[in-house]
Design an enzyme around this catalytic site. Structure first.
Site, PDB file in Angstrom:
ATOM      1  NE  ARG A  45      39.309  40.822  45.781  1.00  0.00           N
ATOM      2  CZ  ARG A  45      39.327  41.804  46.682  1.00  0.00           C
ATOM      3  NH1 ARG A  45      39.429  43.070  46.306  1.00  0.00           N
ATOM      4  NH2 ARG A  45      39.255  41.522  47.974  1.00  0.00           N
ATOM      5  CE1 TYR A  61      38.856  28.393  32.865  1.00  0.00           C
ATOM      6  CE2 TYR A  61      39.777  29.608  34.722  1.00  0.00           C
ATOM      7  CZ  TYR A  61      38.964  29.569  33.600  1.00  0.00           C
ATOM      8  OH  TYR A  61      38.277  30.684  33.223  1.00  0.00           O
ATOM      9  N   GLY A 108      42.892  18.372  37.635  1.00  0.00           N
ATOM     10  CA  GLY A 108      42.642  18.580  36.206  1.00  0.00           C
ATOM     11  C   GLY A 108      41.724  17.492  35.656  1.00  0.00           C
ATOM     12  NE  ARG A 140      35.683  36.623  52.149  1.00  0.00           N
ATOM     13  CZ  ARG A 140      35.665  35.991  50.980  1.00  0.00           C
ATOM     14  NH1 ARG A 140      35.212  34.764  50.908  1.00  0.00           N
ATOM     15  NH2 ARG A 140      36.104  36.570  49.886  1.00  0.00           N
ATOM     16  CG  HIS A 171      38.156  30.873  40.882  1.00  0.00           C
ATOM     17  ND1 HIS A 171      38.468  29.532  40.953  1.00  0.00           N
ATOM     18  CD2 HIS A 171      39.323  31.537  41.028  1.00  0.00           C
ATOM     19  CE1 HIS A 171      39.774  29.391  41.113  1.00  0.00           C
ATOM     20  NE2 HIS A 171      40.318  30.601  41.166  1.00  0.00           N
ATOM     21  CG  PHE A 184      44.603  39.760  41.248  1.00  0.00           C
ATOM     22  CD1 PHE A 184      44.928  39.376  42.544  1.00  0.00           C
ATOM     23  CD2 PHE A 184      45.056  40.986  40.805  1.00  0.00           C
ATOM     24  CE1 PHE A 184      45.675  40.190  43.376  1.00  0.00           C
ATOM     25  CE2 PHE A 184      45.803  41.815  41.629  1.00  0.00           C
ATOM     26  CZ  PHE A 184      46.108  41.426  42.919  1.00  0.00           C
ATOM     27  CB  ALA A 243      27.803  35.046  50.450  1.00  0.00           C
ATOM     28  CG  ASP A 249      38.091  39.626  51.462  1.00  0.00           C
ATOM     29  OD1 ASP A 249      39.018  38.887  51.085  1.00  0.00           O
ATOM     30  OD2 ASP A 249      36.895  39.286  51.474  1.00  0.00           O
ATOM     31  CE1 TYR A 278      48.510  29.621  44.438  1.00  0.00           C
ATOM     32  CE2 TYR A 278      47.412  31.716  44.840  1.00  0.00           C
ATOM     33  CZ  TYR A 278      47.899  30.767  43.962  1.00  0.00           C
ATOM     34  OH  TYR A 278      47.767  30.960  42.603  1.00  0.00           O
TER      35      TYR A 278
END
Ligand code: NAD
Length: 328
Positions: A220, A11, A36, A281, A188, A168, A205, A284, A140
């Site tokens: 965000r 991307y 990809g 969650r 995403h 981000f 959601a 977060d 990650y």
């Protein structure tokens, strides 16, 4: 001289490669095509292979006159990194080691690295600045921090100069309509919301509506993928002009709430998008935004598509014209 773009069929890598080509750069793309797409490669030379394959990578460096690398090739699913950490250490950390060794063997001294603001973990403040503590809360982010540190040691030992760009959420699509976001699985928010609008998903959601933010939902940071591409090209120029190794945040500065993203999408697509409110969650943070002041001052970066509506409109042009992404 050519620029090697690892992960250039992905991307952000494909948008960066397109920007380099538009500026007259010679581009070599190394991509395994694991996440990809061949269709995302609009020019340059595509070398299909894995950066962990030392023989393959050395052959690429031997074949092309490469003077700099922009490094996107990595795995980037946070959830998967927690259930399969070895997969992330192997591709992200070991892959970067093989890449840096090949660069060293072929005298290539410049690398722009697509890092992440996940290196900070739970932030000390908003917006985050580069001197803030790094304390990743997932594998990650930990592997990306390890990759940055590895580059730091290669700089000390071999004067390999690097720029790590921490950001981000990339969002949006190229204005040429030919390349855009197509992650499988998709994780995403912007594509998830637009896929819901297209009827490809039942609902979107929203996790938590009682955060201490403007509307109670998480805030965000979103940056247009073409603005990210510009930043990677500017970082390359900075290194070529003799700039020292450094870390820069790329951020929108103010950020957008989850509800703002959904409402903007509704306005752009012209219809309501089925939204369900759910519990928070675990893990977060309420607000994740990065300050880009340093990138603006030192690299001269200026995002040109920083309004949420602009980002959403460009993403919608891509998703509505190609609902199945590169499969269309
Ligand atoms: P992507 O999956 O679309 O792109 C990654 C590309 O790298 C893919 O084309 C994949 O096939 C290739 N690749 C992966 N491992 C490889 C290997 N071992 N050898 C050769 N090619 C390999 O992901 P993206 O969203 O474009 O992200 C690109 C980079 O940007 C990642 O490193 C990610 O950590 C970073 N990043 C992304 C975001 C975001 O919002 N998408 C945010 C911050 C940082």
């Amino acid at each position: 001289m050519a620029v090697l773009v690892t992960g250039g069929a992905g991307y952000i890598g494909s948008h960066t490669a397109a920007e380099l080509i538009a500026r007259g750069e010679e581009v070599v793309i190394v991509d395994s095509l694991e996440t990809g797409h061949r269709g995302a490669v609009l020019g340059g030379t595509l070398e299909i292979g894995d950066i962990r394959d030392q023989e393959f990578l050395n052959a690429v460096f031997a074949k092309h006159s490469i003077d700099a690398v922009i490094h996107f090739a990595a795995y980037s699913l946070v959830g998967e990194s927690m259930t399969n950490p070895g997969k992330y250490y192997d591709n992200n950390v070991h892959g970067t080691l093989v890449l840096l060794e090949a660069m060293q063997a072929h005298g290539v001294k410049h690398i722009v690295f697509s890092s992440t603001a996940a290196t900070y973990g739970e932030p000390e403040r908003a917006p985050i600045v580069e001197s803030d503590r790094t304390n990743p809360t997932n594998v990650y982010g930990e592997t990306k921090l390890a990759m940055e540190k590895m580059m730091g040691w290669f700089d000390q030992s071999y004067q390999l100069r690097y720029v790590a760009l921490r950001y981000f959420n990339a969002a949006g699509a190229h204005e040429n309509g030919l390349i855009g976001e197509d992650h499988r699985p998709e994780s995403h928010l912007v594509p998830l919301v637009l896929q819901t609008a297209l009827g490809k998903r039942e609902e979107i959601a929203v996790f938590g509506s009682d955060y201490d933010t403007k509307d109670g939902t998480c805030v965000r940071d979103y940056i247009h993928v073409s603005d990210l591409a510009d930043a990677h090209v500017l970082a390359l120029q900075y290194l070529r002009q003799g700039g020292a190794s450094d870390v820069f945040n790329l951020g929108n500065g103010t950020g957008f709430s989850v509800l703002e993203v959904i409402k903007t999408a509704e306005a752009v697509v012209g219809k309501p998008i089925r939204t369900v409110m759910k519990e928070r969650r675990a893990g977060d943070p309420a607000i994740l935004i990065a300050s880009a002041d340093k990138a603006k001052q030192v690299l001269g970066w200026q995002p040109k598509r920083d309004q949420l509506t602009q980002i959403m409109e460009s993403a919608w042009r891509w998703h509505s014209s190609r609902p199945n992404g590169y499969a269309d």
